[in-house]
Design an enzyme around this catalytic site. Structure first.
Site, mmCIF file in Angstrom:
data_model
loop_
_atom_site.group_PDB
_atom_site.id
_atom_site.type_symbol
_atom_site.label_atom_id
_atom_site.label_comp_id
_atom_site.label_asym_id
_atom_site.label_seq_id
_atom_site.Cartn_x
_atom_site.Cartn_y
_atom_site.Cartn_z
ATOM 1 N N HIS A 12 2.360 -5.413 2.065
ATOM 2 C CA HIS A 12 1.454 -4.412 2.648
ATOM 3 C C HIS A 12 0.445 -3.972 1.490
ATOM 4 O O HIS A 12 0.535 -4.050 0.243
ATOM 5 C CB HIS A 12 2.424 -3.184 2.950
ATOM 6 C CG HIS A 12 1.721 -2.102 3.435
ATOM 7 N ND1 HIS A 12 1.108 -2.061 4.788
ATOM 8 C CD2 HIS A 12 1.193 -0.679 2.959
ATOM 9 C CE1 HIS A 12 0.372 -0.930 4.806
ATOM 10 N NE2 HIS A 12 0.745 -0.191 3.718
ATOM 11 N N ASP A 34 -6.812 -5.751 4.882
ATOM 12 C CA ASP A 34 -7.993 -5.341 5.827
ATOM 13 C C ASP A 34 -9.396 -6.411 5.017
ATOM 14 O O ASP A 34 -9.462 -6.297 4.010
ATOM 15 C CB ASP A 34 -8.331 -3.980 5.681
ATOM 16 C CG ASP A 34 -7.255 -2.926 6.076
ATOM 17 O OD1 ASP A 34 -6.773 -3.517 7.196
ATOM 18 O OD2 ASP A 34 -7.136 -2.159 5.247
ATOM 19 N N ASP A 48 -10.028 0.069 1.635
ATOM 20 C CA ASP A 48 -8.736 0.913 1.767
ATOM 21 C C ASP A 48 -9.287 2.301 2.005
ATOM 22 O O ASP A 48 -9.895 3.165 1.287
ATOM 23 C CB ASP A 48 -7.599 0.958 0.652
ATOM 24 C CG ASP A 48 -6.460 2.043 0.973
ATOM 25 O OD1 ASP A 48 -6.675 2.589 2.004
ATOM 26 O OD2 ASP A 48 -5.518 1.857 0.316
#
Length: 71
Positions: A12, A34, A48
């Protein structure tokens, strides 16, 4: 019939290629990150929203990401 579902061990908030390798070596079978792409499908940034941190992934192409997915 076998109704078992797979267990996902997810890395993660992975923010570099080195972290991808690290999580895979630790046993992750999926990675969450991402990314954004420019018009030429070049990876631009990892961002983030919670922390406001932004990482540049200059020069990494879809080819590199796909190869990382199939190591």
């Amino acid at each position: 019939a076998d109704n078992r579902r797979p267990i996902w061990v997810m890395g993660h908030m992975v923010n570099s290629l080195a972290q991808i390798d690290e999580f895979v070596n630790l046993g992750a079978n999926s990675i969450e990150t991402d990314v954004s792409f420019d018009r030429n499908c070049q990876v631009l940034v990892v961002f983030d929203l919670k922390t406001g941190h932004r990482w540049q992934f200059g020069g990494i192409t879809n080819k590199v990401l796909n190869e990382a997915a199939y190591k």
